[in-house]
Write a protein that holds these residues in place. Structure first.
Motif, mmCIF file in Angstrom:
data_model
loop_
_atom_site.group_PDB
_atom_site.id
_atom_site.type_symbol
_atom_site.label_atom_id
_atom_site.label_comp_id
_atom_site.label_asym_id
_atom_site.label_seq_id
_atom_site.Cartn_x
_atom_site.Cartn_y
_atom_site.Cartn_z
ATOM 1 N N LEU A 115 -49.986 -39.018 129.802
ATOM 2 C CA LEU A 115 -49.023 -40.109 129.682
ATOM 3 C C LEU A 115 -48.183 -39.950 128.416
ATOM 4 C CD1 LEU A 115 -48.022 -42.973 130.559
ATOM 5 C CD2 LEU A 115 -49.911 -43.891 129.194
ATOM 6 N N HIS A 116 -46.873 -40.054 128.575
ATOM 7 C CA HIS A 116 -45.914 -40.009 127.468
ATOM 8 C C HIS A 116 -45.209 -41.352 127.448
ATOM 9 C CE1 HIS A 116 -42.724 -37.505 125.139
ATOM 10 N NE2 HIS A 116 -42.630 -38.782 124.830
ATOM 11 N N ALA A 117 -45.189 -42.007 126.291
ATOM 12 C CA ALA A 117 -44.610 -43.344 126.203
ATOM 13 C C ALA A 117 -43.286 -43.336 125.460
ATOM 14 C CB ALA A 117 -45.576 -44.310 125.524
ATOM 15 N N LEU A 118 -42.448 -44.289 125.814
ATOM 16 C CA LEU A 118 -41.114 -44.455 125.240
ATOM 17 C C LEU A 118 -41.011 -45.874 124.694
ATOM 18 C CD1 LEU A 118 -39.675 -43.097 128.518
ATOM 19 C CD2 LEU A 118 -39.601 -41.785 126.404
ATOM 20 N N PHE A 119 -40.331 -46.004 123.566
ATOM 21 C CA PHE A 119 -40.216 -47.307 122.911
ATOM 22 C C PHE A 119 -38.786 -47.478 122.426
ATOM 23 C CE2 PHE A 119 -41.625 -49.956 118.992
ATOM 24 C CZ PHE A 119 -41.374 -51.141 119.663
ATOM 25 N N GLY A 120 -38.034 -48.334 123.104
ATOM 26 C CA GLY A 120 -36.640 -48.564 122.761
ATOM 27 C C GLY A 120 -36.471 -49.759 121.847
ATOM 28 N N GLY A 121 -35.387 -49.743 121.098
ATOM 29 C CA GLY A 121 -35.099 -50.878 120.226
ATOM 30 C C GLY A 121 -33.868 -50.620 119.386
ATOM 31 N N THR A 122 -33.390 -51.674 118.758
ATOM 32 C CA THR A 122 -32.273 -51.537 117.840
ATOM 33 C C THR A 122 -32.722 -50.885 116.530
ATOM 34 O OG1 THR A 122 -31.360 -53.566 118.801
ATOM 35 C CG2 THR A 122 -30.370 -52.795 116.769
ATOM 36 N N PHE A 123 -33.946 -51.247 116.082
ATOM 37 C CA PHE A 123 -34.516 -50.675 114.854
ATOM 38 C C PHE A 123 -33.549 -50.835 113.677
ATOM 39 C CE2 PHE A 123 -36.389 -47.912 118.308
ATOM 40 C CZ PHE A 123 -37.609 -48.562 118.332
ATOM 41 N N ASP A 124 -33.218 -52.084 113.392
ATOM 42 C CA ASP A 124 -32.194 -52.419 112.392
ATOM 43 C C ASP A 124 -32.751 -53.390 111.335
ATOM 44 O OD1 ASP A 124 -29.637 -52.554 111.193
ATOM 45 O OD2 ASP A 124 -29.021 -54.215 112.481
ATOM 46 N N PRO A 125 -33.770 -52.985 110.549
ATOM 47 C CA PRO A 125 -34.417 -51.675 110.461
ATOM 48 C C PRO A 125 -35.738 -51.641 111.238
ATOM 49 C CG PRO A 125 -35.079 -52.997 108.588
ATOM 50 C CD PRO A 125 -34.165 -53.874 109.422
ATOM 51 N N ILE A 126 -36.313 -50.434 111.368
ATOM 52 C CA ILE A 126 -37.667 -50.301 111.889
ATOM 53 C C ILE A 126 -38.643 -50.901 110.877
ATOM 54 C CG2 ILE A 126 -37.996 -47.966 110.913
ATOM 55 C CD1 ILE A 126 -39.587 -47.391 113.573
ATOM 56 N N HIS A 127 -39.747 -51.505 111.367
ATOM 57 C CA HIS A 127 -40.689 -52.175 110.463
ATOM 58 C C HIS A 127 -42.101 -52.116 111.056
ATOM 59 C CE1 HIS A 127 -40.475 -55.561 113.286
ATOM 60 N NE2 HIS A 127 -39.151 -55.580 113.141
ATOM 61 N N TYR A 128 -43.056 -52.684 110.317
ATOM 62 C CA TYR A 128 -44.454 -52.626 110.748
ATOM 63 C C TYR A 128 -44.694 -53.382 112.058
ATOM 64 C CZ TYR A 128 -45.801 -50.629 106.228
ATOM 65 O OH TYR A 128 -45.946 -49.814 105.137
ATOM 66 N N GLY A 129 -43.874 -54.346 112.365
ATOM 67 C CA GLY A 129 -44.001 -55.043 113.645
ATOM 68 C C GLY A 129 -43.693 -54.148 114.833
ATOM 69 N N HIS A 130 -42.939 -53.071 114.588
ATOM 70 C CA HIS A 130 -42.735 -52.038 115.602
ATOM 71 C C HIS A 130 -43.891 -51.031 115.586
ATOM 72 C CE1 HIS A 130 -38.274 -52.882 114.658
ATOM 73 N NE2 HIS A 130 -38.475 -53.344 115.875
ATOM 74 N N LEU A 131 -44.205 -50.518 114.410
ATOM 75 C CA LEU A 131 -45.078 -49.354 114.288
ATOM 76 C C LEU A 131 -46.546 -49.666 114.549
ATOM 77 C CD1 LEU A 131 -43.424 -47.929 111.052
ATOM 78 C CD2 LEU A 131 -43.289 -46.888 113.332
ATOM 79 N N ARG A 132 -47.059 -50.705 113.949
ATOM 80 C CA ARG A 132 -48.509 -50.922 113.987
ATOM 81 C C ARG A 132 -49.033 -51.350 115.357
ATOM 82 N NH1 ARG A 132 -49.186 -53.288 107.792
ATOM 83 N NH2 ARG A 132 -49.191 -51.219 106.801
ATOM 84 N N PRO A 133 -48.358 -52.239 116.087
ATOM 85 C CA PRO A 133 -48.849 -52.517 117.437
ATOM 86 C C PRO A 133 -48.827 -51.285 118.336
ATOM 87 C CG PRO A 133 -47.354 -54.245 116.731
ATOM 88 C CD PRO A 133 -47.251 -53.144 115.726
ATOM 89 N N VAL A 134 -47.816 -50.447 118.203
ATOM 90 C CA VAL A 134 -47.729 -49.244 119.036
ATOM 91 C C VAL A 134 -48.830 -48.258 118.658
ATOM 92 C CG1 VAL A 134 -46.285 -47.257 119.627
ATOM 93 C CG2 VAL A 134 -45.285 -49.552 119.533
ATOM 94 N N GLU A 135 -49.126 -48.145 117.376
ATOM 95 C CA GLU A 135 -50.243 -47.292 116.964
ATOM 96 C C GLU A 135 -51.560 -47.799 117.531
ATOM 97 O OE1 GLU A 135 -48.457 -45.586 112.730
ATOM 98 O OE2 GLU A 135 -49.482 -47.514 112.764
ATOM 99 N N ALA A 136 -51.747 -49.127 117.544
ATOM 100 C CA ALA A 136 -52.962 -49.703 118.138
ATOM 101 C C ALA A 136 -53.007 -49.452 119.641
ATOM 102 C CB ALA A 136 -53.024 -51.199 117.842
ATOM 103 N N LEU A 137 -51.871 -49.624 120.307
ATOM 104 C CA LEU A 137 -51.777 -49.341 121.744
ATOM 105 C C LEU A 137 -52.155 -47.897 122.034
ATOM 106 C CD1 LEU A 137 -50.737 -49.949 124.677
ATOM 107 C CD2 LEU A 137 -48.472 -49.256 123.850
ATOM 108 N N ALA A 138 -51.638 -46.977 121.229
ATOM 109 C CA ALA A 138 -51.930 -45.555 121.431
ATOM 110 C C ALA A 138 -53.423 -45.286 121.355
ATOM 111 C CB ALA A 138 -51.172 -44.719 120.403
ATOM 112 N N GLY A 139 -54.088 -45.928 120.398
ATOM 113 C CA GLY A 139 -55.521 -45.748 120.273
ATOM 114 C C GLY A 139 -56.292 -46.299 121.462
ATOM 115 N N GLN A 140 -55.810 -47.409 122.011
ATOM 116 C CA GLN A 140 -56.500 -48.054 123.135
ATOM 117 C C GLN A 140 -56.412 -47.249 124.417
ATOM 118 O OE1 GLN A 140 -54.940 -52.021 123.604
ATOM 119 N NE2 GLN A 140 -55.501 -52.631 121.522
ATOM 120 N N ILE A 141 -55.267 -46.661 124.679
ATOM 121 C CA ILE A 141 -55.067 -46.040 125.997
ATOM 122 C C ILE A 141 -54.935 -44.526 125.941
ATOM 123 C CG2 ILE A 141 -54.047 -48.158 126.910
ATOM 124 C CD1 ILE A 141 -51.318 -46.840 126.795
#
Length: 214
Positions: free
Chosen positions: A4-30
């Motif tokens: 599985l390869h995941a994609l994450f879209g967004g404006t990222f204006d700016p990118i922050h921990y609310g983007h990064l940390r949940p996705v890192e947790a998701l990656a660990g789970q699945i």
């Protein structure tokens, strides 16, 4: 079959921990090994970014320099038309082939309004939807029909996401981070610190570029 390869879209204006940390947790789970960040050019559902496309890409590069889970795909920045998710997924599906498992990461807030997206009914024919929790949002969809659609497609085992190319919805048990790019921009305007909200390397770039001051 490919992982599985995941994609994450967004404006990222700016990118922050609310983007990064949940996705890192998701990656660990699945068991995700790679998440591709897709910065939007013309976001259909929100105001235009304050930072330029090049500046937002530079902030992404700063944020992920020490995070090998992530890479960046800038194809949406080459468009002058709205960044319709379904069009990007169709292009990626054509490149990756019919059997590559693809996931598209969204927040609970986006799940609640998914039925307003352009050609939303086509999304699950192209990818799995990987949903991260967001603080303060309802857990039930607006109508019984939409809730029934969610239940009918909900995956119960992460392996389902790895063994099918598309078609499932995964409701992830990710940590809640009450962080928004709007709050960061407001803090910057007010001269307040943001060290708890985004990586130091991103803050250093924002300082160098003079972003979010006016």
């Amino acid at each position: 079959m490919s992982k599985l390869h995941a994609l994450f879209g967004g404006t990222f204006d700016p990118i922050h921990y609310g983007h990064l940390r949940p996705v890192e947790a998701l990656a660990g789970q699945i068991g995700l090994k790679k998440v591709t960040l897709l910065p939007n050019n013309v976001p259909p559902h929100r105001p235009q970014p304050q930072a330029s496309a090049a500046q937002r890409v530079a902030m992404l590069q700063c944020a992920i320099a020490d995070r090998p889970l992530f890479d960046i795909d800038t194809r949406e920045l080459a468009r002058s038309t709205p960044s319709w998710t379904v069009a990007t997924l169709e292009a990626l599906r054509a490149e990756r082939g019919a059997q590559q498992p693809l996931g598209f990461i969204i927040g609970q807030d986006s799940l609640l309004t998914l039925h307003k997206w352009h050609r939303w009914q086509d999304l699950l024919s192209l990818c799995h939807l990987l949903v991260c929790k967001r603080p303060g949002y309802a857990t039930q969809l607006d109508t019984p029909a939409l809730q029934q659609w969610l239940v009918a497609h909900q995956a119960q085992d992460p392996q389902q996401l790895h063994h099918a190319p598309a078609g499932y919805i995964w409701l992830a048990d990710t940590p809640l981070f009450d962080i928004s790019a709007t709050e960061i921009r407001q803090r910057r305007h007010a001269g307040q610190p943001c060290t708890d909200l985004l990586p130091d390397a991103v803050i250093a770039y924002i300082d160098r570029a003079g972003l979010y001051r006016d």
